[in-house]
Write an enzyme that holds these catalytic residues in place. Structure first.
Site, PDB file in Angstrom:
ATOM      1  N   SER A 252       0.549  -1.091   0.391  1.00  0.00           N
ATOM      2  CA  SER A 252      -0.039   0.141  -0.263  1.00  0.00           C
ATOM      3  C   SER A 252       0.787   1.007   0.358  1.00  0.00           C
ATOM      4  CB  SER A 252      -0.829   0.106   1.316  1.00  0.00           C
ATOM      5  OG  SER A 252      -1.244   1.619   1.249  1.00  0.00           O
ATOM      6  N   GLU A 503       2.373   6.643   1.755  1.00  0.00           N
ATOM      7  CA  GLU A 503       0.976   5.641   1.912  1.00  0.00           C
ATOM      8  C   GLU A 503      -0.030   6.083   0.935  1.00  0.00           C
ATOM      9  OE1 GLU A 503      -1.588   3.321   3.115  1.00  0.00           O
ATOM     10  OE2 GLU A 503      -1.581   5.551   3.482  1.00  0.00           O
ATOM     11  N   HIS A 504      -0.357   5.152  -0.126  1.00  0.00           N
ATOM     12  CA  HIS A 504      -1.889   5.013  -0.125  1.00  0.00           C
ATOM     13  C   HIS A 504      -3.283   5.488  -0.551  1.00  0.00           C
ATOM     14  CE1 HIS A 504      -2.770   3.704  -4.926  1.00  0.00           C
ATOM     15  NE2 HIS A 504      -2.663   4.742  -5.064  1.00  0.00           N
ATOM     16  N   SER A 505      -3.196   5.065   0.712  1.00  0.00           N
ATOM     17  CA  SER A 505      -4.604   5.164   1.358  1.00  0.00           C
ATOM     18  C   SER A 505      -5.663   6.206   0.859  1.00  0.00           C
ATOM     19  CB  SER A 505      -5.152   4.587   1.997  1.00  0.00           C
ATOM     20  OG  SER A 505      -4.469   5.198   3.867  1.00  0.00           O
ATOM     21  N   ALA A 507      -4.624   9.411  -0.853  1.00  0.00           N
ATOM     22  CA  ALA A 507      -4.720   9.899  -2.039  1.00  0.00           C
ATOM     23  C   ALA A 507      -3.755   9.394  -3.003  1.00  0.00           C
ATOM     24  CB  ALA A 507      -4.301  11.551  -1.873  1.00  0.00           C
TER      25      ALA A 507
END
Length: 793
Positions: A252, A503-505, A507
């Protein structure tokens, strides 16, 4: 005992940064200035929110409207048709001497009501205009009369000088596609990859789904689309990201690279000082909404909501809560055939609240720094303003010069953020009671900074291997030198090379990419460096030393958890096969000369590289046109993936068994691709400084036997690819796919007369490289008196 000694020696004359001061006028002045800055920020945010709310109107338009009403009233005209008289009757009677004041107040109230009604009308009109998608379906370079009219109306209703969030109230809702169209497009997309038998069975399941369940699920989605502005985005964030119990590292996070061929300064502390100052300048512009919104065709705005969580943001792990549910007696037989949407492991489990959550602070005036196993707090602001780049460089140089060793278990503590989320959540609960202050400093920081002890980047000695190692260091590091929960980690290598781990969550990549472009351009072209490589300006000897964080970790359970997390992080890191290669034989300019979409060209080449199907070459234009049609459908809210995902989530809420949706979400897609857009070309001079362009970034594979491929167009004549896969898979090899991508690009280009010479140039360069390798091996074998036969070469 160091912590006990500090507690005994504590004096109330220490600031949070550790500087000794007297409790007298300077402290009171600092308190006063701190409160003043806080109120200025609140007033600035209130004013920006007000300007955003009234856009495309402005406060001056209210003044103009009020003046016009007053003038009409002076000329004995009543534009309110008697409403102002009624308003005056409702106002208190202050006597005859205040009769004129009542008239002014009545006019002001009427002007405000009329102004609000006009703003609402403008919002509705602009929302209706932005719902038009006909311009997406027109051929490139052609524009119909309706689209020209639409553009003219958008210009009229859009106002001037929009702020970042000015269009948010006017954006149309995400449309819910027709379920019949979605199923048709899905069947069309899987037809080439399924056998006749499998496709026929899938088509039967699809017809059964349309007949029995589709209408009910679709009704619930339409209901949600009217209640929420986007019917899928919150579920996507919750079920795909926040419910996932997998480690964040590789799964992620993604990375962004520095300039490929240049490093503005070899001094690690100087590069960190300029980069962090540029990042905080971006945050300042973000808080003041001075970043212009992204516009398609210069007119169609995109949603800016994800910009809000770039800074001061941390993903907090939550503890898994077991819930008793009634199991389907046949569920064990079907295990392994259900979709792997995170948090919904079996169709009989009820959805539970999100486990992880995104914690966002309004402000933070420090960064958390990691170096050689130690954590530091570095303040980013002085009494009046942001610290200068030279002052920040001074602080980071102090950290680099600090000889103190890491405390026991401190060095590998960050490996917990690379552990499975349930493990980290449980350990974090203990950590909050034993080292709450240090944990709050890290999680409450503007962002995380890692000062790595090793160099990175492209080297002349081994360019291919050095780029691969650079990508791997950004994606995974050593498993314990990144705080993966933070929204992003700025990584500064010992030779001055930069990188970003995101960290992807919170944006998608275009948001962090926009910030990264600004950072690279600002720290290099605007802030700059002196002749000796240092940041411009002068050090500030009055600054307190960076604060060393103290982690009180006496619990043996925490120690063992850190060791287990470190082993797991190393296994996960070592299993990632990263490969980065710049393709310089041609780029965007050649593809444009072929009258093709550059993105579609690359996507077709990637498919060809993955499948190596020669028949695709004869259908290139058909494939490109099809890709463009699918892309435009997705941009207008008519895509397949998110709609099917939302239908599946509704079916789980309603406890409806849908074999078709189960099959859809159980499929593993082995090629995950993404283009990294260059959004601010005006910040870079690609003609005079062609090397000063970001080389993009990459991400981990989405499947155990798949690839993650990203690409970026660097100027007009280069494309950089980032490939990742799992070393544990016998089906994948990142370097092999990279070679296939090069071959596929040349195969596709050779279909055009202008591109047939590229393959000859590539073959000659490959033969020359092979001869050089052979000569090098011959030299080495001659020196070692060992013969190497030709077949072995």
């Amino acid at each position: 005992m160091a912590e006990a000694h500090q507690a005994v020696d504590f004096r109330p004359s220490l600031t949070s940064d550790g500087a000794e001061v007297e409790l007298s006028a300077p402290v009171l002045q600092e308190i006063y200035l701190s409160g003043l800055r806080s109120w200025k920020r609140h007033l600035s945010r209130f004013w920006n929110d007000f300007l955003t709310g009234v856009f495309p109107a402005s406060p001056l338009s209210w003044l103009f409207l009020f003046s016009a009403i007053q003038l009409a009233w002076f000329l004995q005209l009543d534009p309110s048709l008697g409403l102002m008289e009624k308003i005056k009757e409702l106002l208190p009677d202050w006597g005859g001497q205040h009769h004129g004041l009542r008239g002014v107040l009545a006019a002001a109230l009427f002007a405000s009501c009329l102004w609000g009604a006009l703003i609402f009308t403008l919002h509705v009109a602009l929302r209706l205009l932005l719902s038009y998608h006909g311009w997406l379906l027109e051929p490139h370079g052609a524009m119909s009369s309706p689209t020209k009219t639409w553009l003219a109306l958008v210009r009229i209703f859009s106002g001037r000088h929009p702020m970042l969030f000015s269009y948010q109230r006017s954006l149309p809702r995400q449309p819910v596609p027709s379920v019949h169209d979605t199923v048709r497009k899905y069947l069309e997309s899987v037809r080439p990859v399924l056998s006749d038998e499998d496709f026929d069975w899938t088509a039967v399941l699809a017809q059964e789904f349309l007949r029995l369940q589709a209408s009910l699920l679709q009704w619930h989605l339409r209901l949600k689309s009217w209640w929420a502005s986007n019917y899928v985005s919150d579920w996507w964030e919750e079920f795909v990201y926040l419910r996932s119990r997998n480690p964040l590292m590789v799964n992620s996070n993604y990375y962004m690279m520095d300039f490929l061929y240049v490093t503005p300064t070899p001094l690690q502390a100087a590069r960190a000082g300029n980069a962090i100052h540029a990042l905080l300048l971006y945050r300042h512009r973000l808080n003041r909404q001075e970043i212009p919104p992204t516009l398609l065709m210069g007119m169609r705005p995109l949603c800016s909501a994800q910009y809000e969580k770039i800074f001061n943001t941390t993903r907090i792990p939550g503890v898994q809560k077991a819930r008793a549910t009634e199991r389907d007696p046949d569920s064990k037989k079907r295990k392994g055939h259900y979709p792997s949407v995170a948090g919904l492991p079996a169709p009989m489990l009820l959805p539970t609240p999100p486990l992880d959550h995104i914690r966002h602070l309004h402000d933070s005036q420090h960064v958390a720094v990691f170096h050689q196993g130690r954590f530091f707090r570095v303040g980013t602001h002085s009494r009046n303003s942001l610290l200068s780049p030279r002052a920040l460089e001074q602080q980071f140089q102090r950290i680099l010069d600090d000889p103190s060793p890491a405390c026991p278990h401190e060095e590998h503590l960050a490996a917990l953020t690379a552990a499975p989320r349930d493990t980290w959540a449980q350990v974090r609960t203990s950590l909050k009671t034993q080292a709450a202050e240090a944990l709050e400093v890290v999680e409450g920081a503007a962002f995380f900074v890692s000062l790595d002890a090793e160099p990175a980047g492209l080297t002349r000695e081994d360019p291919a291997a050095s780029l691969d190692a650079y990508a791997h260091a950004l994606l995974a590091g050593r498993g314990h030198d990144r705080w993966f929960d933070k929204s992003f980690t700025l990584i500064v290598f010992s030779n001055g090379k930069l990188g970003l781990s995101v960290e992807h969550s919170w944006a998608d990549c275009p948001i962090s990419g926009h910030m990264w472009e600004f950072t690279l351009a600002t720290e290099c072209f605007q802030l700059g460096y002196s002749a000796d490589g240092h940041c411009k300006g002068h050090p500030d000897p009055t600054l307190p030393q960076p604060q060393r964080l103290q982690w009180d970790l006496p619990d043996q359970q925490i120690h063992s958890s850190i060791s287990v997390a470190l082993r797991g992080a190393k296994i996960l890191s070592e299993n990632v096969d990263c490969h980065v290669f710049p393709f310089s034989l041609f780029g965007k300019s050649f593809i444009r000369r072929c009258h093709l979409s550059s993105d579609s060209f690359i996507q077709i080449a990637l498919q060809l590289a993955h499948f190596r199907d020669p028949q695709c070459l004869a259908l290139l234009r058909v494939a490109v046109d099809k890709h463009q049609a699918l892309l435009k459908a997705a941009m207008s809210g008519q895509g397949v993936d998110r709609h099917l995902f939302a239908l599946y989530i509704v079916s789980r809420f309603l406890h409806l068994q849908s074999p078709f949706l189960t099959q859809v979400h159980s499929e593993q897609w082995q090629l995950s691709t993404s283009q990294i857009p260059v959004q601010q070309m005006h910040l870079f001079d690609v003609h005079n400084y062609p090397d000063y362009v970001s080389s993009g970034g990459g991400f981990g594979p989405a499947d155990e036997h798949g690839y993650g491929v990203s690409y970026i167009f660097m100027g007009d004549d280069m494309i950089t690819f980032h490939i990742s896969s799992k070393k544990s898979s016998t089906k994948t090899d990142s370097h092999r796919l990279g070679q296939h991508i090069e071959d596929a690009l040349l195969d596709v280009a050779s279909l055009f007369q202008a591109g047939q010479h590229f393959k000859r140039r590539f073959r000659s360069s490959r033969e020359e490289a092979s001869r050089r390798r052979c000569g090098f091996l011959s030299h080495q074998t001659g020196a070692s008196k060992t013969s190497v036969t030709s077949p072995e070469l």
